[in-house]
Design an enzyme around this catalytic site. Structure first.
Site, PDB file in Angstrom:
ATOM      1  N   CYS A  96       0.875  -1.173   0.000  1.00 28.81           N
ATOM      2  CA  CYS A  96       0.000   0.000   0.000  1.00 28.81           C
ATOM      3  C   CYS A  96       0.913   1.224   0.000  1.00 28.81           C
ATOM      4  O   CYS A  96       1.994   1.175  -0.599  1.00 28.81           O
ATOM      5  CB  CYS A  96      -0.965  -0.025   1.185  1.00 28.81           C
ATOM      6  SG  CYS A  96      -0.184  -0.212   2.804  1.00 28.81           S
ATOM      7  N   TRP A  97       0.511   2.302   0.633  1.00 26.66           N
ATOM      8  CA  TRP A  97       1.339   3.515   0.605  1.00 26.66           C
ATOM      9  C   TRP A  97       2.575   3.380   1.479  1.00 26.66           C
ATOM     10  O   TRP A  97       3.698   3.616   1.044  1.00 26.66           O
ATOM     11  CB  TRP A  97       0.504   4.720   1.022  1.00 26.66           C
ATOM     12  CG  TRP A  97       1.275   5.970   1.327  1.00 26.66           C
ATOM     13  CD1 TRP A  97       1.252   6.695   2.468  1.00 26.66           C
ATOM     14  CD2 TRP A  97       2.194   6.661   0.462  1.00 26.66           C
ATOM     15  NE1 TRP A  97       2.093   7.783   2.397  1.00 26.66           N
ATOM     16  CE2 TRP A  97       2.687   7.789   1.162  1.00 26.66           C
ATOM     17  CE3 TRP A  97       2.654   6.436  -0.824  1.00 26.66           C
ATOM     18  CZ2 TRP A  97       3.598   8.672   0.624  1.00 26.66           C
ATOM     19  CZ3 TRP A  97       3.595   7.318  -1.372  1.00 26.66           C
ATOM     20  CH2 TRP A  97       4.046   8.424  -0.646  1.00 26.66           C
TER      21      TRP A  97
END
Length: 352
Positions: A96-97
């Site tokens: 993800c981020w």
């Protein structure tokens, strides 16, 4: 089985065909910039991500997690099914981020479903940090191919590539030919972030002990920016200048931009640079287009772009190691001459 962490360095050192990279961020995050080759398998839609974020800010992290579970619960089977279609026995790397809850939760789910899964430590943010540092610190043996607008530099890059030379075609990656007219006939440009990612993906696969040909560009190509670490290297790299007769350059521009329904697009592009080109020149160009005289319009455009080219050269720290007068030379001869100049440069550097 268990979900292990893996660093971005380990991922990039692995054959991309040996794993499946899943980006579980929202579609808009993925569109803004992603690791080339990654598949988007979003945990939340853009609207759902915004809703969870609102709960987090206005209530608490605990309430946000509960809201997230309510959203994700009905999706779990669909996420597994999509991942299984990509899995095919290859290990999966999820991110993800920042390598947080989204990737960890998907990693747990796919592991529970029987897949071999790792979570990317630091997520996409770690990838961005890694690639910028890599470009900055690697010794890139760049040779800049210079020449005024219409000199056919892009075609020569392709010809060099066909000869086995290493090439970084920034305009191809930017989906833009680098002038006010450069958008014509191209796909929509990527974001600057994705442009940087795509450049890194090409350069990291090159042999850095060998030379890399790159076209002389401005810092901006259309709406995207060349990454600053690469730009700094380009400004000080040796440059070979093509000297191409203006009639050849005019014809090259006509071949690229004229024809079909190009007239309206050309009019629009001339109007965009009217303040820099000057009212008299713009008027002449528009009149030429109205009369279907694309050669005259191209000559007008070159009065502007030739000035900007010389200005750009003045801003560089580059050593011009050679000038090639291409008059009466075939493409094959030009390519051979370019390679000879590059080899001479290498010999000189060894002697120093």
């Amino acid at each position: 089985m268990m979900v292990e962490n893996i660093s971005i360095g380990e991922v990039l050192q692995t054959d991309p065909a040996g794993y499946v990279l899943l980006d579980v961020r929202s579609p808009s995050e993925y569109a803004q910039g992603h690791i080339p080759g990654a598949f988007n398998l979003p945990l939340f839609s853009d609207e759902e991500r915004a809703a969870v974020g609102t709960v987090y800010k206005t209530m608490s992290p605990h309430h946000a997690m509960q809201r997230g579970l309510e959203i994700v619960g009905p999706k779990m089977q669909g996420i597994v099914d999509q991942a299984l279609k990509l899995y095919n026995g290859k290990p999966i790397v999820v991110h993800c981020w920042r390598g947080g809850k989204r990737s960890s939760s998907i990693g747990w789910l796919l592991d529970f479903a029987g897949m071999s899964v790792s979570v990317l430590t630091g997520g996409y943010k770690a990838y961005r940090t890694y690639q910028r540092s890599w470009i900055d610190t690697q010794p890139l043996n760049l040779i800049i191919l210079g020449g005024k607008t219409g000199s056919g530099k892009t075609d020569l890059l392709h010809a060099l590539s066909a000869k086995g030379e290493q090439v970084l075609d920034l305009e191809q990656l930017a989906h833009h030919k680098g002038s006010a007219f450069g958008w014509m006939g191209e796909l929509e440009q990527p974001s600057t972030e994705q442009f940087e990612n795509d450049i890194f993906e090409v350069v990291r696969k090159l042999d850095l002990t060998k030379r890399i040909w790159i076209e002389n560009e401005s810092l901006t190509i259309g709406k995207v920016f060349i990454p600053q670490p690469l730009w700094n290297k380009m400004k000080s790299a040796p440059l070979i200048q093509l000297e191409v007769p203006i009639d050849v350059r005019v014809q090259n521009l006509v071949d690229i931009y004229a024809g079909g329904d190009a007239k309206e697009a050309l009019i629009s592009s001339f109007q965009k640079i009217s303040a820099r080109l000057g009212g008299q020149h713009v008027k002449a160009a528009l009149e030429a287009l109205a009369n279907g005289d694309y050669h005259q319009a191209a000559e007008v455009a070159l009065t502007y772009y030739d000035k900007t080219y010389y200005y750009g050269l003045e801003q560089r720290n580059a050593q011009i190691i050679g000038k090639i007068d291409t008059d009466n030379m075939y493409s094959e001869q030009i390519v051979e001459t370019l390679i000879i100049h590059a080899q001479q440069l290498h010999t000189q550097s060894l002697a120093q």
